[in-house]
Design an enzyme around this catalytic site. Structure first.
Site, PDB file in Angstrom:
ATOM      1  N   HIS A 158       0.840  -1.203   0.000  1.00 48.76           N
ATOM      2  CA  HIS A 158       0.000   0.000   0.000  1.00 48.76           C
ATOM      3  C   HIS A 158       0.873   1.249   0.000  1.00 48.76           C
ATOM      4  CE1 HIS A 158      -3.190  -2.799   1.267  1.00 48.76           C
ATOM      5  NE2 HIS A 158      -4.019  -1.912   0.749  1.00 48.76           N
ATOM      6  N   LYS A 162      -0.451   4.857   4.566  1.00 51.00           N
ATOM      7  CA  LYS A 162      -1.335   3.914   5.274  1.00 51.00           C
ATOM      8  C   LYS A 162      -0.813   3.678   6.693  1.00 51.00           C
ATOM      9  CE  LYS A 162      -3.851  -0.426   4.837  1.00 51.00           C
ATOM     10  NZ  LYS A 162      -5.102   0.193   5.300  1.00 51.00           N
TER      11      LYS A 162
END
Ligand SMILES: NC(=O)c1ccc[n+]([C@@H]2O[C@H](COP(=O)([O-])OP(=O)(O)OC[C@H]3O[C@@H](n4cnc5c(N)ncnc54)[C@H](O)[C@@H]3O)[C@@H](O)[C@H]2O)c1
Ligand SMILES: O=C(O)C1=N[C@H](C(=O)O)CCC1
Length: 269
Positions: A158, A162
């Site tokens: 990600h 995040k």
């Protein structure tokens, strides 16, 4: 237009908040009736369209969730665990559907949703995309077909912003693999290996998280045996997939009885 279901977006300024607002306002199946941000945020009190750099939408961002929820049939919430627990109580008070995309929720957060679900519909999933939910079912089936000679590892990547790991999606996939094997993920979860970890324990389900750049979300479920490997993969390249799923969940939830649901229920998978 006025008879379309009215939806609220919490965390309006966030990556997902803005995507949800675009998805709802371009849909002919729902209308945006409110936007919520945390107190002190500089969007509060301003028109959300102008905050997003476009024309006014006639929706003022508010930090008064109870008043905004009272005007809606559903709230779509991609924020943070403590905020989501508070929104669940408020959505139940207002008797509206609560669609939860927030990840990083621990056991005590999830337990706090139970009283709210006696009064309102809650749809919660670590990933709202059709593709990931199909992959989740596939993972369960493949895990059920293979024995523990096949090591299961979930690898996810990600973007650099995040804050939680493993991702909600990785945990969904891990739960599905554990379910397929007939075990509890709590008993076999192996996350965050570092240092002299010892050899891999037979039957464990491992997790690894990569963070960097602007990666929207990538997940591999690896089944590794001696001499062969199966890799199930999902690549997200556009956050619109999550927003479309959340909108579908909100519209589906409006006709349901109070309770806790997930995207498998919404998609009939
Ligand atoms: N389930 C899915 O399909 C899916 C997809 C993408 C992201 N997510 C999850 O959604 C969450 C948000 O992701 P993001 O990338 O949009 O994060 P983000 O940080 O860009 O946005 C979060 C927003 O929530 C707001 N917020 C925090 N506390 C609040 C409060 N008390 N009241 C109102 N607003 C509040 C923040 O100000 C921010 O605007 C994360 O948990 C992420 O993992 C889930
Ligand atoms: O960008 C995020 O944050 C995402 N969160 C969800 C997760 O934790 O799995 C879904 C993918 C994007």
């Amino acid at each position: 237009m006025a008879d379309l279901p009215g939806l609220v977006v919490t965390g309006a300024s966030g990556r997902m908040g803005q995507m949800l607002i675009r998805t709802i306002t371009s849909s002919d199946r729902a209308r945006l009736v409110g936007c919520v941000e945390r107190s002190g945020h500089d969007w509060v009190g301003r028109d959300v369209g102008e905050c997003m750099g476009g024309p006014a939408m006639g929706v003022i961002v508010s930090d008064d969730a109870p008043t905004v929820f009272a005007k809606a049939q559903a709230v779509i919430d991609f924020t943070a665990p403590t905020a989501t627990v508070e929104f669940a109580a408020l959505a139940a008070q207002a008797g509206i559907v609560h669609v939860i995309g927030t990840t990083g929720m621990e056991g005590d957060h999830i337990a706090q949703l139970t009283p709210a679900a006696t009064r309102a519909v809650i749809v919660r999933a670590g990933n709202m995309s059709l593709g990931v939910n199909l992959l989740t079912r596939l993972t369960q089936k493949v895990a059920a077909a293979l024995d523990a000679d096949w090591d299961i590892e979930v690898v996810e990547a990600h973007h650099r912003m995040k804050v939680d790991a493993p991702s909600g999606t990785a945990l969904m996939l891990g739960e599905a693999a554990a379910q397929g094997r007939g075990v509890s993920l709590t008993d076999v979860r192996d996350s965050g290996r570092d240092g002299i970890t010892g050899a891999r324990k037979r039957g464990d389900i491992g997790f690894a998280a990569i963070r960097g750049g602007d990666v929207v979300g990538e997940h591999d479920v690896i089944f590794a045996a001696d001499g062969e490997r199966i890799v199930l993969r999902h690549l997200a390249t556009d956050r619109a997939i999550f927003a479309r799923g959340a909108l579908r969940a909100a519209l589906w939830g409006i006709g349901q009885k109070p309770g806790e649901y997930d995207m498998m229920d919404v998609l009939g998978l």
